[in-house]
Design a protein around this motif. Structure first.
Motif, PDB file in Angstrom:
ATOM      1  N   THR A  81       0.380 -11.367   2.145  1.00 43.75           N
ATOM      2  CA  THR A  81       0.618 -10.673   0.882  1.00 43.75           C
ATOM      3  C   THR A  81       0.040  -9.263   0.873  1.00 43.75           C
ATOM      4  OG1 THR A  81      -1.355 -11.723  -0.041  1.00 43.75           O
ATOM      5  CG2 THR A  81       0.768 -12.781  -0.480  1.00 43.75           C
ATOM      6  N   TRP A  82      -0.525  -8.805   2.000  1.00 39.97           N
ATOM      7  CA  TRP A  82      -1.050  -7.435   2.087  1.00 39.97           C
ATOM      8  C   TRP A  82      -0.113  -6.640   2.996  1.00 39.97           C
ATOM      9  CZ3 TRP A  82      -2.965  -3.554   0.024  1.00 39.97           C
ATOM     10  CH2 TRP A  82      -3.596  -2.518   0.709  1.00 39.97           C
ATOM     11  N   LYS A 109       0.533  -3.348   4.541  1.00 44.10           N
ATOM     12  CA  LYS A 109      -0.158  -2.108   4.884  1.00 44.10           C
ATOM     13  C   LYS A 109       0.813  -0.940   5.059  1.00 44.10           C
ATOM     14  CE  LYS A 109      -2.072  -3.834   8.520  1.00 44.10           C
ATOM     15  NZ  LYS A 109      -2.903  -3.948   9.734  1.00 44.10           N
ATOM     16  N   THR A 115      -1.332   0.954  -4.835  1.00 45.06           N
ATOM     17  CA  THR A 115      -0.503  -0.213  -4.509  1.00 45.06           C
ATOM     18  C   THR A 115       0.579  -0.436  -5.559  1.00 45.06           C
ATOM     19  OG1 THR A 115      -2.075  -1.686  -5.628  1.00 45.06           O
ATOM     20  CG2 THR A 115      -2.288  -1.474  -3.241  1.00 45.06           C
ATOM     21  N   GLU A 143       0.848  -1.190   0.000  1.00 47.97           N
ATOM     22  CA  GLU A 143       0.000   0.000   0.000  1.00 47.97           C
ATOM     23  C   GLU A 143       0.890   1.249   0.000  1.00 47.97           C
ATOM     24  OE1 GLU A 143      -3.983   1.543   2.411  1.00 47.97           O
ATOM     25  OE2 GLU A 143      -2.415   0.453   3.489  1.00 47.97           O
TER      26      GLU A 143
END
Length: 533
Positions: free
Chosen positions: A294-295, A297, A178, A162
């Motif tokens: 896989t995110w 932040k 992203t 992000e």
């Protein structure tokens, strides 16, 4: 396996093997601290620089992070993002030929990336990992390219970082917030990925409202969605209230395990004892960190804006580099991809975020990690890449005039020197024994000359049961015209003994076939039998 085709692919798919080996030339005036600590900054085209580094570092790098051009078509940036720079255009003209003049920007980008990724693969250890940071313009092409070079089975993950948390109101359709980070391994089964350290904010969520002797804890759901036949029993709370798993869910333990947890004080029913049963998760029992997802932040990994603020704090004034990455992003990458003592490589070094992150992580755990940074543009390499690492290593005054303590560490600074061989294929007179020894050993064995190997001996080392020798530049202190570079009976008697098959690089040989067979010697005549690429 599906593969990607583009104009110019045939010309570049094996080009990394044809790139000539160049020497590395020290520039002591641009070094910092103790240059012998293993950190290195190289200024030069990263394709040629990577080939020059192979004899030193092939198979030794644990983590590669690269942030190549995103190929957005924007040509107004300091670091040309349209792979349309004079250097790339000249290279395409030489390698691809006249056809390269008509390539679209995606063809050019793929021609530029393929040989560089092919070389980078050779640097990885068996447990090594590569992270490639990219935007949406080339994300799809990159995935197929990495599958082709590393193998689809070696794809570990594709993470979404992000980069911003507010929308760009001037976006034509959808505001992109992203970037993508492709994570591949050399060998999926041997790759090692660690856990993320928990942030102060995450650790602050652990409380100890009931003075549990085990310390701070937070509650965790006792039910799960996966079917578990033994997890369908009824639980009675301290007030007599009955609890069953929610519809479609099951307790994640059997009744025996639940009673053991209850007796051990690991079950909570809330402040008043009337809430649903929850499992206590203790801070001191989970300090092994968080399993990566896989995110990624922005709160944990930083944003593009954070990266610009960092650079302004370091250098003051306006932004001097348009596409920096935040240090937090690289620190998190290094947390899961490296251990103390590991080697990190970034061949699109730019603003040197990777170098700063290595020094910061070493400061935290005395880890002794080492970095290699490669930057193509001379001005960026000197004034941004090296200067940033110098400032964070030695200390600096930030934009507010406050003194910031240095992290320690240093680096050696190098430029690309001449090729090992001239246009006629002869070894250049300026090439030292040590330079040629590294090249000969690497091209013969596929491995770099072992670190610390004394290069004042004609015996370079042993690999897979074969001893490698080099007679060159009077290594035997022979003052004759041939300088001891021709293998004779007297020269053979002076060579360090090795009981096994031997490969001897020399200018000539006066021993007969029978003697060579008896001594188990294979002759490679210099310079003709030395691989030049």
């Amino acid at each position: 396996m599906p593969t990607l085709n583009w104009i110019g692919k045939e010309a570049v798919v094996n080009h990394h093997q044809q790139v000539p080996f160049h020497l590395l030339k020290d520039v002591p005036d641009l070094a910092c601290g103790e240059p012998g600590n293993g950190n290195l900054i190289v200024q030069g085209d990263n394709l040629v620089a990577l080939k020059a580094l192979l004899p030193y570092y092939a198979g030794q790098v644990k983590c590669i992070y690269i942030d190549p051009p995103y190929n957005t078509g924007n040509e107004g940036w300091v670091y040309n993002d349209n792979v349309n720079s004079p250097v790339i255009r000249e290279w395409l003209g030489k390698v691809v030929g006249k056809e390269g003049e008509t390539l679209d920007r995606h063809d050019r980008w793929l021609c530029m990336m393929y040989p560089r990724l092919a070389l980078l693969r050779q640097f990885l250890r068996e447990d090594g990992i590569i992270f490639v940071n990219i935007g949406s313009d080339e994300s799809g092409h990159l995935c197929v390219l990495l599958d082709e070079i590393f193998g689809p089975r070696n794809r570990i993950a594709v993470a979404a970082w992000e980069t911003a948390y507010t929308a760009n109101q001037t976006a034509k359709h959808i505001s992109e917030t992203t970037d993508f980070i492709y994570v591949y391994s050399l060998n999926f089964d041997r790759a090692t990925v660690g856990k993320f350290n928990r942030s102060e904010e995450q650790l602050a969520k652990f409380k100890n409202s009931d003075n549990d002797w085990r310390g701070p804890w937070k509650s965790e759901n006792l039910s799960a969605g996966k079917f578990y036949a033994a997890g369908q029993f009824e639980i009675t709370g301290p007030t007599g209230k009955k609890f069953s798993p929610p519809p479609g869910r099951y307790w994640r333990c059997n009744e025996t395990q639940f009673k053991a947890w209850l007796a051990d004080g690991r079950i909570t029913f809330g402040k008043n004892g009337t809430g649903r049963p929850m499992l206590k998760k203790y801070r001191d029992e989970i300090l092994n960190g968080l399993t990566p997802t896989t995110w990624w932040k922005h709160e944990d990994f930083g944003t593009a804006k954070d990266a610009s603020i960092e650079l302004k704090s370091l250098f003051g004034g306006d932004a001097i580099f348009s596409t920096p990455k935040p240090t937090r992003l690289l620190e998190r990458v290094l947390q899961i991809a490296t251990q103390p003592g590991d080697l990190v490589l970034d061949s699109f070094a730019g603003s040197a975020t990777t170098g700063q992150a290595v020094l910061q992580l070493n400061k935290q755990d005395s880890g002794g990690r080492r970095f290699i940074l490669v930057e193509m543009e001379p001005k960026i390499a000197r004034d941004i890449t090296a200067e940033r690492v110098r400032r964070v290593a030695q200390g600096y005054k930030n934009a507010k005039g406050e003194q910031v303590e240095g992290l320690g560490g240093g680096f050696r600074y190098c430029e690309l020197g001449e090729p090992l061989f001239d246009e006629s294929g002869k070894i250049r007179e300026t090439v030292s024994f040590a330079d040629l020894a590294r090249h000969v050993y690497f091209t013969e064995t596929g491995e770099p000359l072992p670190r610390g190997r004394v290069t004042k001996s004609p015996f370079l080392g042993e690999c897979c049961g074969v001893g490698v020798y080099l007679l060159y530049n009077g290594i035997l202190d022979d003052k004759s015209a041939q300088g001891g570079n021709v293998l004779t009976r007297s020269v053979l008697a002076q060579l360090p003994k090795f009981d096994g098959q031997k490969v001897i690089y020399c200018a000539g040989c006066l021993l007969g076939k029978d003697r060579l067979q008896a001594e188990r010697i294979l002759i490679r005549q210099t310079p003709y039998e030395i691989k030049v690429s």
